[in-house]
Scaffold this active site. Structure first.
Site, PDB file in Angstrom:
ATOM      1  CD  GLU A 110      -2.588  -1.724   0.213  1.00  0.00           C
ATOM      2  OE1 GLU A 110      -2.890  -0.871  -0.635  1.00  0.00           O
ATOM      3  OE2 GLU A 110      -2.952  -2.913   0.112  1.00  0.00           O
TER       4      GLU A 110
ATOM      5  CB  CYS B 267      -1.097   7.261   2.670  1.00  0.00           C
ATOM      6  SG  CYS B 267      -2.220   6.478   3.817  1.00  0.00           S
TER       7      CYS B 267
HETATM    8  P1  NAD Z   1       9.275   4.927   2.865  1.00  0.00           P
HETATM    9  O1  NAD Z   1       8.959   4.266   1.584  1.00  0.00           O
HETATM   10  O2  NAD Z   1      10.389   5.896   2.896  1.00  0.00           O
HETATM   11  O3  NAD Z   1       9.634   3.823   3.967  1.00  0.00           O
HETATM   12  C1  NAD Z   1       8.755   2.733   4.233  1.00  0.00           C
HETATM   13  C2  NAD Z   1       9.573   1.590   4.805  1.00  0.00           C
HETATM   14  O4  NAD Z   1      10.468   1.127   3.793  1.00  0.00           O
HETATM   15  C3  NAD Z   1      10.452   1.995   5.979  1.00  0.00           C
HETATM   16  O5  NAD Z   1      10.496   0.938   6.905  1.00  0.00           O
HETATM   17  C4  NAD Z   1      11.804   2.208   5.337  1.00  0.00           C
HETATM   18  O6  NAD Z   1      12.874   2.034   6.245  1.00  0.00           O
HETATM   19  C5  NAD Z   1      11.804   1.127   4.284  1.00  0.00           C
HETATM   20  N1  NAD Z   1      12.694   1.401   3.154  1.00  0.00           N
HETATM   21  C6  NAD Z   1      13.155   2.592   2.723  1.00  0.00           C
HETATM   22  N2  NAD Z   1      13.937   2.409   1.628  1.00  0.00           N
HETATM   23  C7  NAD Z   1      13.940   1.093   1.366  1.00  0.00           C
HETATM   24  C8  NAD Z   1      14.541   0.285   0.362  1.00  0.00           C
HETATM   25  N3  NAD Z   1      15.299   0.813  -0.598  1.00  0.00           N
HETATM   26  N4  NAD Z   1      14.310  -1.040   0.388  1.00  0.00           N
HETATM   27  C9  NAD Z   1      13.525  -1.584   1.345  1.00  0.00           C
HETATM   28  N5  NAD Z   1      12.930  -0.875   2.327  1.00  0.00           N
HETATM   29  C10 NAD Z   1      13.136   0.446   2.335  1.00  0.00           C
HETATM   30  O7  NAD Z   1       7.910   5.585   3.396  1.00  0.00           O
HETATM   31  P2  NAD Z   1       7.665   6.450   4.704  1.00  0.00           P
HETATM   32  O8  NAD Z   1       8.293   7.789   4.512  1.00  0.00           O
HETATM   33  O9  NAD Z   1       7.994   5.686   5.931  1.00  0.00           O
HETATM   34  O10 NAD Z   1       6.086   6.576   4.650  1.00  0.00           O
HETATM   35  C11 NAD Z   1       5.450   7.479   3.821  1.00  0.00           C
HETATM   36  C12 NAD Z   1       4.928   6.838   2.559  1.00  0.00           C
HETATM   37  O11 NAD Z   1       4.070   5.767   2.867  1.00  0.00           O
HETATM   38  C13 NAD Z   1       4.103   7.807   1.745  1.00  0.00           C
HETATM   39  O12 NAD Z   1       4.360   7.630   0.382  1.00  0.00           O
HETATM   40  C14 NAD Z   1       2.679   7.401   2.091  1.00  0.00           C
HETATM   41  O13 NAD Z   1       1.718   7.775   1.132  1.00  0.00           O
HETATM   42  C15 NAD Z   1       2.821   5.931   2.210  1.00  0.00           C
HETATM   43  N6  NAD Z   1       1.742   5.348   3.016  1.00  0.00           N
HETATM   44  C16 NAD Z   1       0.763   4.668   2.370  1.00  0.00           C
HETATM   45  C17 NAD Z   1      -0.290   4.125   3.079  1.00  0.00           C
HETATM   46  C18 NAD Z   1      -1.403   3.378   2.389  1.00  0.00           C
HETATM   47  O14 NAD Z   1      -2.172   2.717   3.061  1.00  0.00           O
HETATM   48  N7  NAD Z   1      -1.505   3.456   1.075  1.00  0.00           N
HETATM   49  C19 NAD Z   1      -0.322   4.274   4.469  1.00  0.00           C
HETATM   50  C20 NAD Z   1       0.710   4.951   5.096  1.00  0.00           C
HETATM   51  C21 NAD Z   1       1.747   5.485   4.359  1.00  0.00           C
END
Ligand code: NAD
Length: 547
Positions: free
Chosen positions: A299, A333
């Site tokens: 998501e 999000c």
């Molecule tokens: P992010 O993608 O930066 O990080 C998410 C997770 O992925 C973290 O645990 C991070 O450490 C890990 N991560 C980062 N780079 C990675 C890589 N290269 N490989 C594997 N894992 C990696 O997101 P964020 O800043 O924590 O959260 C915000 C984002 O999440 C926004 O885009 C938001 O829209 C989305 N979000 C979506 C929903 C939904 O239900 N659609 C809900 C909440 C947040």
């Protein structure tokens, strides 16, 4: 972990489920007193956050502080960071635990998560809310609806969804008895959670675990205290060792290792679209290596719209834009980030928005008068600061209100409304994930064209809403924007989905749309086996037509 379940000859029915009430923390309320004490406690007692592998605390000595975003010279403590050896240990622990946990009776598994929900409803409520307020800079209300109410709802409702899945059985005939065995996946699930919702962080590892899977959980580097306390709560609730293994560390490194393991069986991810795309590519590169084809749930981001039609209730629309766009600093999000307003009502809406936004106070969330805290870290702050500066320089954008940023004490970005003449500018297409709302007016008579524009402006399709009174207009928006949002709202803000009421998730670049907080998500964590038993098997191979 093996349990002698002696009382299996019973049909078990779970207690009834309703949404957890949201406490209001008004002045002089008992919950406010308890909350203030919990904040003081957490602020004055830094916590050590070890990895939890096979139920044991693992300390690597490689430490990463949990910075308080609204007071960035302070931290809540230090977390131990996993290296390759610890990730390997965690995967092995998950694989070992799978043997027993995958055979536990479903009601026994449910009992653990129902107990976790009740512990969170009382004793742990203030601890988890404090960790979310201080660690992620949420106001008390935003923490309450997330780390208390939504987390509790996920745990209680998921148990009910599981019961419904298992009850769904095929028909049988007089001679044949059919049933479906809802097996867990054959391997471990990798859960990778975002910073912005403690409830999502808790749901990503526990939804697969509830269905009998074992999990490697990598929480966000900017939400470590919340993860630490969720894990401690689950252990107190009786979660057996090795079922969920918590490792802090670099997402790319942990994922690279986990996704190349033969026993990798599923990914439960929430976060940004580009990170998810990278993970999908890695899974593709490893295709053929896995024991079974993995389940992928991701998501991701959004660029969520609000339409204000000429017939809208302007005061209601202004309130929804303020709450939907700026609550939790726009870091949901589902946050409203592109607004389309009929020209005839823009002057009135603009005035209502300015009146409201000018009264919003921004500051440390421990002072309960504030509506907004800080954004999560310096990188986010710099991104928002850059976007606002870009608007100032651009010939097409005008800052209507806001635009102030300050990182001297905390990473503060004030609520900002920017009007643009360019409907396809970055302001209207890219996810900033901050308190910046873009606005474009449209000629009242060109509503049809507006809907087409909204549908094809952004790659995302997470949430959207329309404010209107004319039923034909509402119907047209619902139809034309059918694929533009996974969660669509009429005369309401596009945020605030409630578990069991509005299953949440989006399509297109916003994710696989497996709807967190619904039965659809839980079905992804099971791989059914059909069993046919014939009571009276034929003994002659020939068919009647042959005789
Ligand atoms: P992010 O993608 O930066 O990080 C998410 C997770 O992925 C973290 O645990 C991070 O450490 C890990 N991560 C980062 N780079 C990675 C890589 N290269 N490989 C594997 N894992 C990696 O997101 P964020 O800043 O924590 O959260 C915000 C984002 O999440 C926004 O885009 C938001 O829209 C989305 N979000 C979506 C929903 C939904 O239900 N659609 C809900 C909440 C947040």
């Amino acid at each position: 972990m093996s349990l002698p379940f002696l009382h299996e000859n019973r049909m078990q029915v779970l207690p009834p489920v309703t949404n957890e009430p949201v406490l209001d923390y008004g002045s002089n309320s008992p919950e406010r007193e308890r909350m203030l004490r919990a904040l003081d406690d957490m602020r004055s007692n830094p916590v050590e956050m070890p990895l939890i592998i096979d139920g044991k605390a693992v300390r690597t000595g490689r430490l990463d502080p949990a910075v308080i975003p609204h007071e960035h010279r302070s931290s809540l403590g230090q977390a131990h960071i996993a290296g390759a050896a610890e990730v390997e240990q965690a995967i092995s622990a998950a694989n070992r635990a799978h043997k027993d946990w995958s055979r536990w009776p479903w009601a026994e598994r449910a009992a653990i998560f129902l107990r976790a929900a009740d512990l969170l409803s009382e004793k742990w409520r203030y601890i988890l809310n404090a960790a979310t307020m201080l660690g992620q800079s949420k106001t008390v209300h935003q923490a309450e609806i997330d780390s208390a109410a939504e987390m509790i709802d996920f745990w209680r409702f998921n148990c009910h969804f599981m019961q419904r899945i298992y009850a769904d059985q095929p028909i049988s005939t007089s001679n044949v008895w059919n049933h479906v065995d809802y097996r867990p996946l054959e391997g471990f699930v990798l859960a990778v959670s975002p910073f912005n919702f403690t409830s999502i962080a808790g749901n990503l590892p526990t939804a697969p675990a509830l269905m009998g899977n074992t999990v490697l959980w990598k929480p966000s580097t900017t939400a470590k205290p919340a993860a630490h306390f969720i894990m401690a709560l689950l252990q107190e609730a009786g979660l057996p060792d090795g079922v969920i293994n918590l490792v802090y560390g670099d997402g790319a490194q942990v994922a690279q290792q986990a996704l190349s393991d033969r026993a990798f069986a599923g990914l439960h991810f929430t976060g940004s679209t580009h990170v998810f795309n990278g993970l999908l590519r890695q899974v593709g590169e490893n295709a053929g290596k896995y024991r079974s084809h993995p389940r992928i749930v991701g998501e991701t981001g959004g660029k969520n719209f609000v339409i204000v039609h000429a017939g809208a209730d302007i005061e209601a629309a202004a309130t929804a834009i303020v709450r939907g766009g700026y609550e939790y600093q726009g870091q949901k999000c589902s946050a409203a980030s592109r607004i389309y307003v009929a020209e005839s009502v823009w002057p009135k809406l603009r005035e209502s928005l300015c009146d409201r936004i000018n009264t919003i106070s921004v500051g440390p969330v421990t002072e309960f008068r504030h509506f907004m805290g800080a954004v999560i870290d310096e990188r986010a702050w710099a991104k928002h600061d850059g976007a606002i500066e870009h608007a100032r320089q651009s010939g097409t954008d005008r800052i209507v209100v806001g635009g102030k940023t300050d990182k001297s004490e905390g990473y503060f970005v004030h609520p900002t409304l920017i009007q643009t003449d360019d409907a396809r500018s970055r302001l209207m297409t890219d996810e900033f994930f901050g308190p910046i709302v873009g606005c474009k007016t449209y000629p009242d008579e060109r509503f049809d064209e507006l809907l087409q524009l909204i549908d094809d402006t952004s790659e995302y399709a997470l949430t959207g809403s329309i404010f209107a009174t004319d039923r034909a207009i509402i119907g047209e928006a619902i139809n034309t924007l059918r694929n533009a949002a996974g969660n669509f709202y009429v005369n309401d803000k596009p945020t605030g989905a409630v578990v069991g009421q509005q299953p949440f998730g989006g399509g297109r670049a916003s994710g696989t749309n497996d709807k967190a907080g619904s039965i659809l998500n839980l079905t992804r964590w099971t791989t059914p086996r059909s069993i046919k038993e014939t009571f009276n098997a034929p003994v002659d191979y020939r068919y009647p037509y042959m005789l």
